[in-house]
Write a protein that holds these residues in place. Structure first.
Motif, PDB file in Angstrom:
ATOM      1  N   GLY A 232       0.814  -1.217   0.000  1.00 37.77           N
ATOM      2  CA  GLY A 232       0.000   0.000   0.000  1.00 37.77           C
ATOM      3  C   GLY A 232       0.843   1.259   0.000  1.00 37.77           C
ATOM      4  O   GLY A 232       1.879   1.336   0.661  1.00 37.77           O
ATOM      5  N   GLU A 233       0.365   2.270  -0.707  1.00 38.18           N
ATOM      6  CA  GLU A 233       1.102   3.526  -0.821  1.00 38.18           C
ATOM      7  C   GLU A 233       0.413   4.612   0.000  1.00 38.18           C
ATOM      8  O   GLU A 233      -0.739   4.954  -0.238  1.00 38.18           O
ATOM      9  CB  GLU A 233       1.209   3.968  -2.283  1.00 38.18           C
ATOM     10  CG  GLU A 233       2.151   5.144  -2.475  1.00 38.18           C
ATOM     11  CD  GLU A 233       2.394   5.480  -3.933  1.00 38.18           C
ATOM     12  OE1 GLU A 233       3.173   6.406  -4.198  1.00 38.18           O
ATOM     13  OE2 GLU A 233       1.790   4.816  -4.807  1.00 38.18           O
ATOM     14  N   LEU A 234       1.148   5.119   0.967  1.00 34.83           N
ATOM     15  CA  LEU A 234       0.651   6.162   1.856  1.00 34.83           C
ATOM     16  C   LEU A 234       1.500   7.412   1.687  1.00 34.83           C
ATOM     17  O   LEU A 234       2.728   7.355   1.734  1.00 34.83           O
ATOM     18  CB  LEU A 234       0.722   5.700   3.316  1.00 34.83           C
ATOM     19  CG  LEU A 234       0.451   6.772   4.378  1.00 34.83           C
ATOM     20  CD1 LEU A 234      -0.998   7.232   4.325  1.00 34.83           C
ATOM     21  CD2 LEU A 234       0.800   6.241   5.769  1.00 34.83           C
ATOM     22  N   LEU A 235       0.840   8.539   1.506  1.00 39.66           N
ATOM     23  CA  LEU A 235       1.522   9.819   1.412  1.00 39.66           C
ATOM     24  C   LEU A 235       0.925  10.742   2.468  1.00 39.66           C
ATOM     25  O   LEU A 235      -0.301  10.917   2.512  1.00 39.66           O
ATOM     26  CB  LEU A 235       1.365  10.440   0.025  1.00 39.66           C
ATOM     27  CG  LEU A 235       1.932   9.627  -1.150  1.00 39.66           C
ATOM     28  CD1 LEU A 235       0.863   8.703  -1.718  1.00 39.66           C
ATOM     29  CD2 LEU A 235       2.416  10.571  -2.233  1.00 39.66           C
ATOM     30  N   ILE A 236       1.777  11.285   3.332  1.00 41.56           N
ATOM     31  CA  ILE A 236       1.313  12.185   4.384  1.00 41.56           C
ATOM     32  C   ILE A 236       1.824  13.581   4.093  1.00 41.56           C
ATOM     33  O   ILE A 236       3.026  13.789   3.946  1.00 41.56           O
ATOM     34  CB  ILE A 236       1.810  11.727   5.771  1.00 41.56           C
ATOM     35  CG1 ILE A 236       1.285  10.323   6.084  1.00 41.56           C
ATOM     36  CG2 ILE A 236       1.337  12.707   6.845  1.00 41.56           C
ATOM     37  CD1 ILE A 236       1.890   9.713   7.323  1.00 41.56           C
ATOM     38  N   VAL A 237       0.907  14.526   3.992  1.00 44.45           N
ATOM     39  CA  VAL A 237       1.286  15.929   3.834  1.00 44.45           C
ATOM     40  C   VAL A 237       1.177  16.566   5.220  1.00 44.45           C
ATOM     41  O   VAL A 237       0.079  16.762   5.735  1.00 44.45           O
ATOM     42  CB  VAL A 237       0.376  16.658   2.834  1.00 44.45           C
ATOM     43  CG1 VAL A 237       0.868  18.088   2.633  1.00 44.45           C
ATOM     44  CG2 VAL A 237       0.336  15.913   1.506  1.00 44.45           C
ATOM     45  N   PRO A 238       2.307  16.875   5.846  1.00 43.80           N
ATOM     46  CA  PRO A 238       2.284  17.350   7.235  1.00 43.80           C
ATOM     47  C   PRO A 238       1.917  18.815   7.341  1.00 43.80           C
ATOM     48  O   PRO A 238       1.910  19.562   6.362  1.00 43.80           O
ATOM     49  CB  PRO A 238       3.729  17.134   7.687  1.00 43.80           C
ATOM     50  CG  PRO A 238       4.516  17.377   6.445  1.00 43.80           C
ATOM     51  CD  PRO A 238       3.676  16.818   5.314  1.00 43.80           C
ATOM     52  N   MET A 239       1.632  19.210   8.543  1.00 49.04           N
ATOM     53  CA  MET A 239       1.516  20.630   8.856  1.00 49.04           C
ATOM     54  C   MET A 239       2.911  21.243   8.857  1.00 49.04           C
ATOM     55  O   MET A 239       3.919  20.534   8.975  1.00 49.04           O
ATOM     56  CB  MET A 239       0.877  20.804  10.236  1.00 49.04           C
ATOM     57  CG  MET A 239      -0.524  20.262  10.343  1.00 49.04           C
ATOM     58  SD  MET A 239      -1.125  20.279  12.064  1.00 49.04           S
ATOM     59  CE  MET A 239      -0.285  18.843  12.767  1.00 49.04           C
ATOM     60  N   LYS A 240       2.959  22.551   8.773  1.00 44.31           N
ATOM     61  CA  LYS A 240       4.224  23.260   8.928  1.00 44.31           C
ATOM     62  C   LYS A 240       4.170  24.079  10.219  1.00 44.31           C
ATOM     63  O   LYS A 240       3.172  24.732  10.522  1.00 44.31           O
ATOM     64  CB  LYS A 240       4.464  24.183   7.728  1.00 44.31           C
ATOM     65  CG  LYS A 240       4.652  23.433   6.414  1.00 44.31           C
ATOM     66  CD  LYS A 240       4.756  24.363   5.219  1.00 44.31           C
ATOM     67  CE  LYS A 240       6.051  25.127   5.212  1.00 44.31           C
ATOM     68  NZ  LYS A 240       6.207  25.915   3.938  1.00 44.31           N
ATOM     69  N   ASN A 241       5.250  23.967  10.991  1.00 47.88           N
ATOM     70  CA  ASN A 241       5.413  24.770  12.201  1.00 47.88           C
ATOM     71  C   ASN A 241       4.385  24.454  13.287  1.00 47.88           C
ATOM     72  O   ASN A 241       3.945  25.340  14.017  1.00 47.88           O
ATOM     73  CB  ASN A 241       5.395  26.267  11.851  1.00 47.88           C
ATOM     74  CG  ASN A 241       6.458  26.608  10.841  1.00 47.88           C
ATOM     75  OD1 ASN A 241       7.637  26.344  11.059  1.00 47.88           O
ATOM     76  ND2 ASN A 241       6.047  27.135   9.691  1.00 47.88           N
ATOM     77  N   TRP A 242       4.014  23.192  13.376  1.00 49.80           N
ATOM     78  CA  TRP A 242       3.231  22.720  14.518  1.00 49.80           C
ATOM     79  C   TRP A 242       4.174  21.989  15.452  1.00 49.80           C
ATOM     80  O   TRP A 242       5.117  21.324  15.002  1.00 49.80           O
ATOM     81  CB  TRP A 242       2.109  21.780  14.059  1.00 49.80           C
ATOM     82  CG  TRP A 242       1.150  21.397  15.168  1.00 49.80           C
ATOM     83  CD1 TRP A 242       0.105  22.142  15.630  1.00 49.80           C
ATOM     84  CD2 TRP A 242       1.136  20.177  15.935  1.00 49.80           C
ATOM     85  NE1 TRP A 242      -0.558  21.471  16.636  1.00 49.80           N
ATOM     86  CE2 TRP A 242       0.055  20.272  16.840  1.00 49.80           C
ATOM     87  CE3 TRP A 242       1.926  19.027  15.942  1.00 49.80           C
ATOM     88  CZ2 TRP A 242      -0.250  19.257  17.749  1.00 49.80           C
ATOM     89  CZ3 TRP A 242       1.634  18.017  16.848  1.00 49.80           C
ATOM     90  CH2 TRP A 242       0.546  18.131  17.736  1.00 49.80           C
ATOM     91  N   SER A 243       3.956  22.091  16.744  1.00 53.22           N
ATOM     92  CA  SER A 243       4.749  21.328  17.708  1.00 53.22           C
ATOM     93  C   SER A 243       3.805  20.658  18.691  1.00 53.22           C
ATOM     94  O   SER A 243       2.634  21.032  18.817  1.00 53.22           O
ATOM     95  CB  SER A 243       5.724  22.239  18.460  1.00 53.22           C
ATOM     96  OG  SER A 243       5.072  22.930  19.510  1.00 53.22           O
ATOM     97  N   ARG A 244       4.311  19.705  19.437  1.00 53.84           N
ATOM     98  CA  ARG A 244       3.480  18.941  20.367  1.00 53.84           C
ATOM     99  C   ARG A 244       2.985  19.806  21.518  1.00 53.84           C
ATOM    100  O   ARG A 244       2.012  19.455  22.204  1.00 53.84           O
ATOM    101  CB  ARG A 244       4.242  17.721  20.894  1.00 53.84           C
ATOM    102  CG  ARG A 244       4.924  16.899  19.817  1.00 53.84           C
ATOM    103  CD  ARG A 244       5.135  15.458  20.230  1.00 53.84           C
ATOM    104  NE  ARG A 244       3.908  14.679  20.091  1.00 53.84           N
ATOM    105  CZ  ARG A 244       3.403  14.256  18.921  1.00 53.84           C
ATOM    106  NH1 ARG A 244       4.025  14.521  17.796  1.00 53.84           N
ATOM    107  NH2 ARG A 244       2.283  13.577  18.879  1.00 53.84           N
ATOM    108  N   LEU A 245       3.618  20.945  21.742  1.00 52.77           N
ATOM    109  CA  LEU A 245       3.184  21.855  22.797  1.00 52.77           C
ATOM    110  C   LEU A 245       1.954  22.667  22.404  1.00 52.77           C
ATOM    111  O   LEU A 245       1.330  23.294  23.248  1.00 52.77           O
ATOM    112  CB  LEU A 245       4.321  22.834  23.145  1.00 52.77           C
ATOM    113  CG  LEU A 245       5.544  22.245  23.841  1.00 52.77           C
ATOM    114  CD1 LEU A 245       6.672  23.265  23.874  1.00 52.77           C
ATOM    115  CD2 LEU A 245       5.186  21.804  25.259  1.00 52.77           C
ATOM    116  N   MET A 246       1.617  22.649  21.113  1.00 55.30           N
ATOM    117  CA  MET A 246       0.563  23.532  20.614  1.00 55.30           C
ATOM    118  C   MET A 246      -0.824  22.921  20.763  1.00 55.30           C
ATOM    119  O   MET A 246      -1.150  21.933  20.115  1.00 55.30           O
ATOM    120  CB  MET A 246       0.815  23.876  19.142  1.00 55.30           C
ATOM    121  CG  MET A 246       2.042  24.734  18.909  1.00 55.30           C
ATOM    122  SD  MET A 246       2.379  24.993  17.141  1.00 55.30           S
ATOM    123  CE  MET A 246       1.000  26.075  16.703  1.00 55.30           C
ATOM    124  N   THR A 247      -1.629  23.527  21.637  1.00 53.04           N
ATOM    125  CA  THR A 247      -3.051  23.216  21.655  1.00 53.04           C
ATOM    126  C   THR A 247      -3.712  24.062  20.571  1.00 53.04           C
ATOM    127  O   THR A 247      -3.069  24.903  19.937  1.00 53.04           O
ATOM    128  CB  THR A 247      -3.658  23.515  23.027  1.00 53.04           C
ATOM    129  OG1 THR A 247      -3.348  24.862  23.385  1.00 53.04           O
ATOM    130  CG2 THR A 247      -3.094  22.560  24.082  1.00 53.04           C
TER     131      THR A 247
END
Length: 425
Positions: A232-247
């Motif tokens: 299977g081919e999966l492509l993820i387009v991520p967010m830019k400038n998000w961090s785990r600290l960000m609600t």
């Protein structure tokens, strides 16, 4: 063999399958750079990964960019994209369908495109549905809670696409609770269902793109053959400038209701706090008022009695206020509003288990001793722990919540260690 290619300041990883990360070098410039959603990141590339493909889109009203423009219209407006079909999760692509009510296939009046319901006769796309597309783009806003069904919808869609040789593109979005909060029990395998499709804690701390990556890379998450998973081919387009600290408030985005009973960020935080606690018994958690999941009442108890009982719990991060709200039918309802005043000390699920204990204390007989088998099954599908059910049923108001939370926290640490390799941020 792992191959890393850096092109035009974007990082592309290929590890026996393709994950389209598009991690711009601006990611390393800190949070001063502008936050962007996956759909906006895809726009910046002129939708190049979709060029020449017949595209299906699985989305809902919260599938918008930072300007509030629908992903449906964004893809339709691009000369690069050939959008040929829409797919809708629970509540439908316009979010106006009731929870747990099947949704029918239809022709979308706005676009003229076929809309295939994945919350009706079928929850997994059929081969016939997928025959019309080459690629399924998924743009769904999750709320960070295991039983919220959009991640289950994504999982079933991934399974079907991998089996049918269709490419999957996941446009990542923030976990509104941030990437650090995890809480509640892991789910027993026998309790897994559409409201618990992943072996994760109740509050999971992952983005939908990270859940997709985990599903693809780790054997046994998807219910398909190993051959189909690896192929299977999966492509993820991520967010830019998000961090785990960000609600969510730190993203600067407006909240778009993800379903009728999650109209605000108050409801997002309330969902894991009270949803499980009102699963059985006489507690009501504000459905049908302007404050779903944040407004508590208990049949036979005054607002003052309820507030006093909740205050006595001394739960970290929470306080309680007596309020009167109007129901959707115009009736005044007295109850207790939950105030979240200390994020760092807040355990998102703790209140729900104390609600269960209070139900056992205030109701005779306890709702947990008189429950029907169907009610027990539904309860366990949501909570996920047979051990907790057995203990609650046996001990009632004397249940040892602290002991279970301690156990669950230990399991959370193990999950954190295991899942961190799938973090994209």
């Amino acid at each position: 063999m792992q191959k890393i290619i850096i092109t035009n300041s974007h990082l592309f990883l290929r590890f026996r399958f393709l994950v389209f990360l598009l991690l711009s070098l601006s990611l390393h410039n800190g949070l001063s750079a502008k936050f962007k959603l996956g759909i906006e990141h895809l726009q910046e590339t002129d939708f190049e990964i979709l060029r020449g493909l017949k595209v299906g889109l699985l989305t809902h009203p919260a599938g918008v960019n930072g300007k509030g423009e629908s992903s449906v219209e964004i893809l339709r407006a691009s000369s690069t994209v050939n959008l040929v079909a829409l797919f809708g999760p629970e509540h439908g692509i316009y979010g106006n369908e009731k929870a747990a009510v099947p949704v029918e296939d239809k022709i979308d009046q706005k676009t003229g495109l076929p809309v295939f319901s994945l919350y009706g006769k079928f929850r997994k796309p059929t081969a016939e549905m997928l025959s019309k597309i080459d690629c399924l783009v998924i743009d769904l806003q999750d709320v960070g809670v295991r039983c919220y069904t959009y991640i289950s919808c994504m999982k079933y869609a991934m399974e079907a696409c991998f089996e049918e040789g269709k490419k999957v593109v996941v446009l990542d979005r923030p976990n509104p609770l941030g990437g650090l909060k995890m809480a509640g029990p892991m789910i027993d395998e026998k309790c897994m269902s559409y409201v618990g499709a992943f072996p994760m804690p109740f509050v999971h701390g992952l983005t939908i793109g990270e859940i997709a990556l985990w599903s693809k890379k780790e054997s046994g998450i998807l219910n398909i053959s190993e051959t189909a998973r690896k192929r299977g081919e999966l492509l993820i387009v991520p967010m830019k400038n998000w961090s785990r600290l960000m609600t969510w408030p730190k993203t600067g985005l407006e909240w778009v209701p993800t379903s009728p009973n999650i109209p605000t960020l108050d409801s997002v935080a309330g969902y894991p706090m009270t949803g499980l606690g009102a699963q059985m018994g006489k507690f009501k958690h504000g459905i049908g008022t302007p404050q779903p999941f944040r407004f508590l009442t208990f049949e036979g108890k005054s607002s003052l009695e309820l507030k006093q009982a909740l205050d006595a719990l001394n739960l970290g991060g929470l306080s309680f206020q007596i309020k009167t709200l109007k129901s959707n039918s115009g009736k005044n309802i007295d109850g207790v509003y939950i105030v979240l005043n200390d994020w760092s000390n807040w355990n998102p699920t703790e209140l729900a288990f104390h609600m269960m204990r209070l139900s056992a204390k205030w109701e005779t007989p306890s709702p947990f001793t008189k429950a029907k088998e169907s009610e027990i099954t539904l309860f366990n599908k949501h909570v996920g722990s047979q051990a907790w059910w057995d203990h609650l049923k046996e001990t009632g108001e004397n249940c040892n919540i602290e002991e279970f939370i301690s156990l669950w926290n230990s399991e959370l640490e193990q999950f954190k260690d295991k899942i961190s390799r799938f973090h994209l941020y």
